[in-house]
Design an enzyme around this catalytic site. Sequence first.
Site, PDB file in Angstrom:
ATOM      1  N   ASP A   1       6.078  -7.457   1.313  1.00 26.39           N
ATOM      2  CA  ASP A   1       5.427  -6.758   2.430  1.00 26.39           C
ATOM      3  C   ASP A   1       5.123  -7.762   3.532  1.00 26.39           C
ATOM      4  O   ASP A   1       4.891  -8.949   3.266  1.00 26.39           O
ATOM      5  CB  ASP A   1       4.123  -6.080   1.970  1.00 26.39           C
TER       6      ASP A   1
ATOM      7  N   ASN B   1      11.695   0.571   0.958  1.00 25.06           N
ATOM      8  CA  ASN B   1      10.623   1.527   1.300  1.00 25.06           C
ATOM      9  C   ASN B   1       9.902   1.198   2.606  1.00 25.06           C
ATOM     10  O   ASN B   1       9.331   2.084   3.237  1.00 25.06           O
ATOM     11  CB  ASN B   1       9.625   1.567   0.137  1.00 25.06           C
TER      12      ASN B   1
ATOM     13  N   ARG C   1       0.854  -1.189   0.000  1.00 19.78           N
ATOM     14  CA  ARG C   1       0.000   0.000   0.000  1.00 19.78           C
ATOM     15  C   ARG C   1       0.894   1.246   0.000  1.00 19.78           C
ATOM     16  O   ARG C   1       2.117   1.152   0.023  1.00 19.78           O
ATOM     17  CB  ARG C   1      -0.908  -0.002   1.236  1.00 19.78           C
ATOM     18  N   GLY C   2       0.235   2.394  -0.018  1.00 16.89           N
ATOM     19  CA  GLY C   2       0.943   3.663   0.180  1.00 16.89           C
ATOM     20  C   GLY C   2       2.009   3.943  -0.875  1.00 16.89           C
ATOM     21  O   GLY C   2       1.879   3.569  -2.046  1.00 16.89           O
ATOM     22  N   ILE C   3       3.078   4.597  -0.428  1.00 16.76           N
ATOM     23  CA  ILE C   3       4.138   5.026  -1.348  1.00 16.76           C
ATOM     24  C   ILE C   3       4.774   3.821  -2.048  1.00 16.76           C
ATOM     25  O   ILE C   3       5.081   3.866  -3.239  1.00 16.76           O
ATOM     26  CB  ILE C   3       5.205   5.831  -0.574  1.00 16.76           C
TER      27      ILE C   3
ATOM     28  N   ASP D   1       8.816 -10.384   6.068  1.00 18.55           N
ATOM     29  CA  ASP D   1       9.099  -9.346   7.059  1.00 18.55           C
ATOM     30  C   ASP D   1      10.563  -8.924   6.890  1.00 18.55           C
ATOM     31  O   ASP D   1      11.469  -9.771   7.024  1.00 18.55           O
ATOM     32  CB  ASP D   1       8.855  -9.966   8.449  1.00 18.55           C
ATOM     33  N   VAL D   2      10.814  -7.651   6.617  1.00 18.63           N
ATOM     34  CA  VAL D   2      12.190  -7.208   6.355  1.00 18.63           C
ATOM     35  C   VAL D   2      13.086  -7.278   7.584  1.00 18.63           C
ATOM     36  O   VAL D   2      14.308  -7.159   7.464  1.00 18.63           O
ATOM     37  CB  VAL D   2      12.253  -5.782   5.742  1.00 18.63           C
TER      38      VAL D   2
ATOM     39  N   LYS E   1      15.679   7.161  10.949  1.00 20.33           N
ATOM     40  CA  LYS E   1      15.853   7.754   9.617  1.00 20.33           C
ATOM     41  C   LYS E   1      17.219   8.447   9.488  1.00 20.33           C
ATOM     42  O   LYS E   1      17.834   8.397   8.423  1.00 20.33           O
ATOM     43  CB  LYS E   1      14.701   8.726   9.325  1.00 20.33           C
TER      44      LYS E   1
ATOM     45  N   TYR F   1      11.761   7.314  15.640  1.00 23.29           N
ATOM     46  CA  TYR F   1      11.609   7.416  14.180  1.00 23.29           C
ATOM     47  C   TYR F   1      12.733   8.283  13.610  1.00 23.29           C
ATOM     48  O   TYR F   1      13.369   7.930  12.610  1.00 23.29           O
ATOM     49  CB  TYR F   1      10.233   7.988  13.852  1.00 23.29           C
TER      50      TYR F   1
END
Length: 262
Positions: free
Chosen positions: A38, A91, A17-19, A64-65, A161, A157
């Site tokens: 995903d 992502n 989903r999303g970006i 799962d990453v 990042k 967060y």
Amino acid sequence: MTGRYTERVVVVTGAARGIGLGIASRFAGEGADVLMVDADGSVVDRARDLAAESGTGTLGLRADVTSPEDVARAFALAEDTWGRLDVLVNNAGVITISRLEDLTHDAWQKVLSVNTTGTFLCAQAAAAAMRRHGRGGRILNAASGQARQGFVYTPHYAASKFGGVGLTQSLAKELAKDRITVNAYAPGIVGSDMWDYNDRVWGGLLGTYEPGELMAEWIAGIPLGRAGTHDDIAHLLLFLASPEAEYITGQTINVDGGMFMN
Ligand code: NAD
């Protein structure tokens, strides 16, 4: 179908989903075979739809990453299916928002684990595959405005990042000799489930905002006067993955309408 990315293989994480779904759609629309990964199993249906629309071999995999076993399975599937790997888009990401006194160790670990450790695990597996094939490659990591400046109530967060930027620079130096470039992209405000959560929870902590009001206030401060779209992000990534971008590495590029200028 033929396009700029025909016979190219692209792995996109967080693509249900999303970006991430927007990025996968644009690469498949340009002819790439995309492995959409995903933790949410709905990615398999999204990939089936996209394969039918684009006429590419696009596939979906629930993985799962943060799991080294899942990551190994994902990259083995890409190599076994297409025999090459050209681009990784790291992502997948998560956020939680809370006051410092309410920020649990579990929430800290989860955000660092998906956003930073997941990026490392996928980059490691992708670089190994790209090196085996000897054709170079592109690794593109999701950063954020919070890779430029930490916001209130999201220290984990912001740390995750900022960590991604350091990881990007370090890998760019190590992998340059293999013609693998590593760059990061920093969205500002893009409509998605993550942003609905941000609007609601930051809005509740920062004042008495009605749903949508905080986001509208922040968007009003963006120099180019609107929120970002999935295509705004995908256009940058299509460029960074192209031959025209072969001399760009180790960079974090804002794609945020001028929200951040550093
Ligand atoms: P989103 O929450 O809509 O989608 C994230 C996707 O990642 C989901 O499909 C989710 O299932 C998947 N995911 C989460 N944990 C995973 C895991 N362990 N393994 C595999 N997949 C996992 O988020 P989005 O807004 O589309 O954000 C995408 C990326 O862009 C994230 O890295 C986010 O931090 C970054 N970002 C977004 C914005 C924005 O405005 N939306 C701004 C800055 C940065």
